[in-house]
Design an enzyme around this catalytic site. Sequence first.
Site, short mmCIF file in Angstrom:
data_model
loop_
_atom_site.label_atom_id
_atom_site.label_comp_id
_atom_site.label_asym_id
_atom_site.label_seq_id
_atom_site.Cartn_x
_atom_site.Cartn_y
_atom_site.Cartn_z
N ARG A 65 1.83 10.03 28.12
CA ARG A 65 0.66 9.72 27.16
C ARG A 65 1.05 9.46 25.71
NH1 ARG A 65 -3.76 13.10 24.13
NH2 ARG A 65 -5.51 11.37 24.29
N HIS A 69 0.16 5.78 24.05
CA HIS A 69 -0.52 5.83 22.59
C HIS A 69 0.34 5.29 21.64
CE1 HIS A 69 -3.90 9.07 22.84
NE2 HIS A 69 -3.80 8.17 23.92
N VAL A 73 -0.72 0.94 19.84
CA VAL A 73 -1.06 0.59 18.55
C VAL A 73 0.08 -0.09 17.77
CG1 VAL A 73 -1.94 1.74 16.08
CG2 VAL A 73 -2.53 2.77 18.58
N SER A 79 5.58 4.01 16.13
CA SER A 79 4.55 4.11 15.05
C SER A 79 3.96 5.56 15.13
CB SER A 79 3.66 2.94 14.87
OG SER A 79 2.84 2.88 15.96
N ASN A 97 -5.69 11.03 18.89
CA ASN A 97 -4.67 11.92 18.68
C ASN A 97 -4.73 13.31 18.19
OD1 ASN A 97 -3.23 9.76 19.69
ND2 ASN A 97 -2.56 8.90 17.90
N PRO A 166 -8.61 3.74 23.90
CA PRO A 166 -9.99 3.66 24.54
C PRO A 166 -10.55 5.09 24.61
CG PRO A 166 -8.47 3.41 26.20
CD PRO A 166 -7.63 3.23 24.79
N HIS A 196 -3.90 9.87 35.07
CA HIS A 196 -4.63 10.98 34.86
C HIS A 196 -4.74 11.83 36.37
CE1 HIS A 196 -7.15 9.47 31.38
NE2 HIS A 196 -6.12 9.67 31.02
N THR A 197 -3.74 11.66 36.99
CA THR A 197 -3.25 12.48 38.18
C THR A 197 -2.48 13.87 37.80
OG1 THR A 197 -2.08 12.47 40.38
CG2 THR A 197 -1.19 11.15 38.48
C1 HEM Z 1 -8.05 4.08 30.45
C2 HEM Z 1 -8.33 4.64 29.44
C3 HEM Z 1 -7.90 6.00 28.92
C4 HEM Z 1 -8.77 7.05 28.33
C5 HEM Z 1 -10.10 6.69 27.80
C6 HEM Z 1 -7.84 8.18 28.26
C7 HEM Z 1 -8.41 9.54 27.56
C8 HEM Z 1 -7.62 10.62 27.73
C9 HEM Z 1 -8.36 11.88 27.31
C10 HEM Z 1 -9.48 11.78 26.39
C11 HEM Z 1 -7.25 12.79 27.69
C12 HEM Z 1 -7.42 14.27 27.12
C13 HEM Z 1 -6.56 14.49 25.88
C14 HEM Z 1 -6.88 15.82 25.38
O1 HEM Z 1 -7.89 16.50 25.76
O2 HEM Z 1 -5.97 16.56 24.73
C15 HEM Z 1 -6.12 12.18 28.33
C16 HEM Z 1 -5.09 12.64 28.81
C17 HEM Z 1 -3.95 12.11 29.20
N1 HEM Z 1 -3.90 10.84 29.35
FE1 HEM Z 1 -5.37 9.33 29.13
N2 HEM Z 1 -6.87 8.00 28.78
C18 HEM Z 1 -6.75 6.59 29.09
C19 HEM Z 1 -5.40 5.95 29.90
C20 HEM Z 1 -4.53 6.70 30.03
C21 HEM Z 1 -3.13 5.91 30.34
C22 HEM Z 1 -3.06 4.40 30.30
C23 HEM Z 1 -2.22 6.80 30.40
C24 HEM Z 1 -0.87 6.55 30.70
C25 HEM Z 1 -0.17 5.37 31.23
C26 HEM Z 1 -2.93 8.06 30.22
C27 HEM Z 1 -2.04 9.33 30.42
C28 HEM Z 1 -2.69 10.61 30.15
C29 HEM Z 1 -1.93 11.89 30.46
C30 HEM Z 1 -0.68 12.01 31.13
C31 HEM Z 1 -2.98 12.91 29.84
C32 HEM Z 1 -2.66 14.32 29.88
C33 HEM Z 1 -1.78 14.61 28.66
C34 HEM Z 1 -1.49 16.05 28.58
O3 HEM Z 1 -2.00 16.90 29.51
O4 HEM Z 1 -1.09 16.49 27.51
N3 HEM Z 1 -3.98 7.94 29.89
N4 HEM Z 1 -6.38 10.78 28.39
#
Ligand code: HEM
Length: 354
Positions: A65, A69, A73, A79, A97, A166, A196-197
């Site tokens: 993630r 992020h 940006v 950055s 963030n 997003p 998000h797997t």
């Molecule tokens: C498509 C739009 C996306 C949205 C709206 C989104 C939003 C979010 C949100 C809200 C979380 C939870 C963060 C938290 O509660 O601390 C999250 C977690 C995460 N996102 Fe996304 N995300 C998106 C795309 C992506 C992409 C493109 C990737 C990587 C290629 C990604 C990888 C992850 C991972 C691995 C987590 C878990 C992080 C952790 O457990 O520390 N996401 N995302």
Amino acid sequence: MRSFHVTVTALCCVVVAVGVLPLSLDAQLDPSFYRNTCPKVHSIVRGVVRTVSKKDPRMLASLVRLHFHDCFVQGCDASILLNNTATIVSEQQAFPNNNSIRGLDVVNDIKTAVENACPGVVSCADILALAAEISSVLAGGPDWKVPLGRRDSLTANRTLANINLPAPFSNLSALKSAFAVQGLDTTDLVALSGAHTFGRSHCDFFTDRLYNFSGTGKPDPTLDTTYSQQLKKICPNGGPNNLANFDPTTPDTIDNNYFSNLKVKKGLLQSDQELFSTTGADTISIVNKFSSDQKAFFDSFEASMIKMSKIDVLTGIKGEIRKHCNFVNKKAVELDIASVASEESSMKGMVSSF
Ligand code: HEM
Ligand SMILES: *[C@@H]1O[C@H](CO)[C@@H](O)[C@H](O)[C@H]1NC(C)=O
Ligand SMILES: *[C@@H]1O[C@H](CO)[C@@H](O)[C@H](O)[C@H]1NC(C)=O
Ligand SMILES: *[C@@H]1O[C@H](CO)[C@@H](O)[C@H](O)[C@H]1NC(C)=O
Ligand SMILES: *[C@@H]1O[C@H](CO)[C@@H](O)[C@H](O)[C@H]1NC(C)=O
Ligand SMILES: *[C@@H]1O[C@H](CO)[C@@H](O)[C@H](O)[C@H]1NC(C)=O
């Protein structure tokens, strides 16, 4: 004589080419960028990530993630790692963030290990890209040759982080345009959402779906009711600090469960479920493909991660190789002031000792 002349000409041109190319051309990223200057960089990064992930398996998701992020940006330029200072407004406190990104300390540990082996050579932006690939592999996902040679930014932009990253409440058209801005298409959106797997989400990013979806007073109709009951237990009354797994069955593994979950209305965020539940959307067939064919998902995930990792990179003489990932290097002027100051104080020392 003739062959001697040719040799001299060739030599001269090699010298000219070496001197001029990095200045005149936009250098390309290359997986063998550090072959001569830091040949062990991949295994050094892997060592740190592997050690940390044994105690904290979620860190693999957090590092993937962090790279995302960073790249959305002002490009993959580290950055996101810059802290608040007199001149930097850190991206770390942007809404997507703040209290949510993890792994900054791990990146610093990696940087220290890399600096010990090859001082001043490897960028923080490349460390983020390497850590993401290594995390994919350690979580059971695909491996790929990471294009390298990124340099680190001199600036950060919190405003842009708030605009470009997003939101979990985004509908499909908003998601598509957020990706299009970065040169990423619909297949990239679906494949990369597959990240998000694994990992977790705080409850406040999805509780409206459980209790009062978009102010309707009712739960989100595209959320499975049994799954919703389970999530309510994790998030009573919102429970902003609680966490839910993105994938209830294999929470720390990269696999295609994410897509099978979407097909049974078990996407955690609205932005996840939109990919399958938006009527007539072109994303539905891609979700179907990935849920029935894990290899197809892995191939696309790999291709899209590489594509994402090349967004607006700094190469050649742009940016710098940071010494500490949280701060830009001292400028020459500041160094001069510092050295003048220290010379002055040592002069004073000499004077007073007389
Ligand atoms: C498509 C739009 C996306 C949205 C709206 C989104 C939003 C979010 C949100 C809200 C979380 C939870 C963060 C938290 O509660 O601390 C999250 C977690 C995460 N996102 Fe996304 N995300 C998106 C795309 C992506 C992409 C493109 C990737 C990587 C290629 C990604 C990888 C992850 C991972 C691995 C987590 C878990 C992080 C952790 O457990 O520390 N996401 N995302
Ligand atoms: C940078 O800021 C983060 C919080 O965003 C903090 O955890 C970290 O300790 C800071 N790094 C340094 C070197 O001060
Ligand atoms: C970030 O989170 C902290 C702790 O919850 C909060 O005090 C601060 O106001 C937030 N910063 C921004 C810019 O929203
Ligand atoms: C940050 O990004 C915004 C939105 O693109 C732009 O208007 C602003 O000039 C940028 N700020 C800095 C300090 O680069
Ligand atoms: C999607 O969200 C955007 C921004 O919030 C909004 O302007 C647009 O009307 C929404 N589109 C649909 C189809 O709901
Ligand atoms: C749902 O949210 C809307 C808008 O925030 C609010 O007006 C309404 O009272 C809420 N309904 C319930 C049942 O909480």
